[in-house]
Design a protein around this motif. Structure first.
Motif, PDB file in Angstrom:
ATOM      1  N   ILE A 172       0.839  -1.205   0.000  1.00  0.00           N
ATOM      2  CA  ILE A 172       0.000   0.000   0.000  1.00  0.00           C
ATOM      3  C   ILE A 172       0.869   1.248   0.000  1.00  0.00           C
ATOM      4  O   ILE A 172       0.616   2.210  -0.745  1.00  0.00           O
ATOM      5  CB  ILE A 172      -0.943  -0.009   1.220  1.00  0.00           C
ATOM      6  N   ILE A 173       1.916   1.249   0.829  1.00  0.00           N
ATOM      7  CA  ILE A 173       2.836   2.392   0.889  1.00  0.00           C
ATOM      8  C   ILE A 173       3.516   2.604  -0.463  1.00  0.00           C
ATOM      9  O   ILE A 173       3.644   3.740  -0.953  1.00  0.00           O
ATOM     10  CB  ILE A 173       3.900   2.176   1.987  1.00  0.00           C
ATOM     11  N   MET A 174       3.942   1.520  -1.084  1.00  0.00           N
ATOM     12  CA  MET A 174       4.600   1.615  -2.393  1.00  0.00           C
ATOM     13  C   MET A 174       3.639   2.141  -3.460  1.00  0.00           C
ATOM     14  O   MET A 174       4.017   2.944  -4.322  1.00  0.00           O
ATOM     15  CB  MET A 174       5.144   0.248  -2.801  1.00  0.00           C
ATOM     16  N   GLN A 175       2.398   1.693  -3.391  1.00  0.00           N
ATOM     17  CA  GLN A 175       1.412   2.158  -4.361  1.00  0.00           C
ATOM     18  C   GLN A 175       1.137   3.654  -4.190  1.00  0.00           C
ATOM     19  O   GLN A 175       0.997   4.389  -5.173  1.00  0.00           O
ATOM     20  CB  GLN A 175       0.118   1.369  -4.209  1.00  0.00           C
ATOM     21  N   LYS A 176       1.092   4.118  -2.938  1.00  0.00           N
ATOM     22  CA  LYS A 176       0.868   5.542  -2.666  1.00  0.00           C
ATOM     23  C   LYS A 176       2.038   6.391  -3.138  1.00  0.00           C
ATOM     24  O   LYS A 176       1.873   7.573  -3.419  1.00  0.00           O
ATOM     25  CB  LYS A 176       0.637   5.746  -1.165  1.00  0.00           C
ATOM     26  N   ALA A 177       3.229   5.761  -3.221  1.00  0.00           N
ATOM     27  CA  ALA A 177       4.411   6.510  -3.658  1.00  0.00           C
ATOM     28  C   ALA A 177       4.356   6.856  -5.143  1.00  0.00           C
ATOM     29  O   ALA A 177       5.152   7.662  -5.626  1.00  0.00           O
ATOM     30  CB  ALA A 177       5.674   5.711  -3.357  1.00  0.00           C
ATOM     31  N   GLY A 178       3.424   6.235  -5.857  1.00  0.00           N
ATOM     32  CA  GLY A 178       3.211   6.587  -7.259  1.00  0.00           C
ATOM     33  C   GLY A 178       4.310   6.116  -8.193  1.00  0.00           C
ATOM     34  O   GLY A 178       4.698   4.949  -8.194  1.00  0.00           O
ATOM     35  N   LYS A 179       4.844   7.050  -8.975  1.00  0.00           N
ATOM     36  CA  LYS A 179       5.785   6.724 -10.048  1.00  0.00           C
ATOM     37  C   LYS A 179       7.067   6.073  -9.539  1.00  0.00           C
ATOM     38  O   LYS A 179       7.744   5.368 -10.284  1.00  0.00           O
ATOM     39  CB  LYS A 179       6.131   7.980 -10.841  1.00  0.00           C
ATOM     40  N   LEU A 180       7.404   6.307  -8.274  1.00  0.00           N
ATOM     41  CA  LEU A 180       8.654   5.777  -7.728  1.00  0.00           C
ATOM     42  C   LEU A 180       8.719   4.251  -7.845  1.00  0.00           C
ATOM     43  O   LEU A 180       9.782   3.696  -8.095  1.00  0.00           O
ATOM     44  CB  LEU A 180       8.787   6.195  -6.254  1.00  0.00           C
ATOM     45  N   PHE A 181       7.569   3.592  -7.703  1.00  0.00           N
ATOM     46  CA  PHE A 181       7.533   2.130  -7.764  1.00  0.00           C
ATOM     47  C   PHE A 181       6.712   1.622  -8.952  1.00  0.00           C
ATOM     48  O   PHE A 181       6.271   0.487  -8.961  1.00  0.00           O
ATOM     49  CB  PHE A 181       6.962   1.562  -6.458  1.00  0.00           C
ATOM     50  N   ARG A 182       6.515   2.476  -9.937  1.00  0.00           N
ATOM     51  CA  ARG A 182       5.707   2.115 -11.097  1.00  0.00           C
ATOM     52  C   ARG A 182       6.273   0.896 -11.829  1.00  0.00           C
ATOM     53  O   ARG A 182       5.522   0.023 -12.288  1.00  0.00           O
ATOM     54  CB  ARG A 182       5.629   3.309 -12.049  1.00  0.00           C
ATOM     55  N   VAL A 183       7.592   0.827 -11.927  1.00  0.00           N
ATOM     56  CA  VAL A 183       8.224  -0.289 -12.647  1.00  0.00           C
ATOM     57  C   VAL A 183       7.900  -1.620 -11.967  1.00  0.00           C
ATOM     58  O   VAL A 183       7.584  -2.615 -12.624  1.00  0.00           O
ATOM     59  CB  VAL A 183       9.758  -0.092 -12.724  1.00  0.00           C
TER      60      VAL A 183
END
Length: 244
Positions: free
Chosen positions: A224-235
């Motif tokens: 959830i935290i990674m998803q909220k970070a947006g483009k940072l974890f898009r890959v």
């Protein structure tokens, strides 16, 4: 990762599974799931062993349909010293059989019982699965499936929790991760090893199962935290959706 990686699959299955409303729907799901899971697994297992037997670089000089059928009868991820003799493992496809059995048991008890009674039954099944896993491994890995039911029914609960708290904070996530780390340390200290469903290894039972629930919750929180970070974890999101 062994402390929760297989339970995570069962928990996710519980999050995405819709319980049958009547017997007819249950039987339709039973047929569909049987084709998609154990039948497919059996075909893959036999095709793999036949290929290893026929191909010159396979390294398998003999092929016995009796041994293959015995292996499918137990559908175990580990070799079994059973009442029909030594039985070889079927490898990672054991999960198909276990998932099928566990989901059908979960579906049936939730269809027939109120949730609180379904949870009570799943706890009893978990204890029975643990006892059989220590004393007598059952055909089709049913003893593992009995343990897995508790994870599937937990997944249905997790769905409500993580839908309600979909904006979980970094601090809360850190707390869940620390909870898992503490439980894993305690499990390893008292049990001397990690949870392994395929080999029926349940260190410090039932603490190892609680550790698996905490580890899965930690993965959900981090996701959830990674998803909220947006483009940072898009890959990572793209890879996750298009892999496996």
């Amino acid at each position: 990762i062994f402390s929760f990686h297989m339970p995570l699959f069962f928990i996710c299955s519980g999050m995405t599974y819709r319980v049958s409303q009547n017997t007819d729907e249950f039987l339709k799901k039973l047929k569909k799931s049987f084709i998609a899971l154990p039948l497919t697994a059996a075909i893959l297992f036999l095709a793999n062993d036949i290929a290893l037997w026929l191909l010159p670089w396979g390294g398998v000089n003999t092929f016995s349909i009796t041994n293959e059928l015995k292996a499918l009868f137990f559908s175990s991820g580990f070799p079994v010293n059973s009442f029909i003799g030594d039985v070889k493992a079927i490898g990672m496809t054991w999960f198909f059989f276990t998932l099928f059995t566990a989901r059908m048991i979960y579906d049936y008890i939730c269809m027939k019982l109120d949730r609180k009674y379904a949870v009570m039954v799943s706890v009893i099944l978990m204890i029975l699965g643990y006892i059989f896993g220590k004393m007598l491994w059952l055909p089709f890995s049913v003893d593992v499936a009995l343990v897995a039911v508790i994870f599937i029914i937990s997944g249905s609960w997790y769905k409500g929790v993580f839908t309600r708290y979909e904006n979980i904070s970094v601090a809360a996530t850190a707390g869940v991760v620390m909870l898992w780390a503490g439980l894993f340390t305690a499990t390893y200290f008292f049990g001397g090893t990690y949870l392994a469903l395929a080999s029926r290894t349940y260190p410090a039972f039932p603490l190892c199962l609680v550790t698996a629930l905490a580890g899965t919750a930690a993965i959900f929180c981090i996701s959830i935290i990674m998803q909220k970070a947006g483009k940072l974890f898009r890959v990572i999101e793209i890879v996750g959706r298009n892999s496996l």
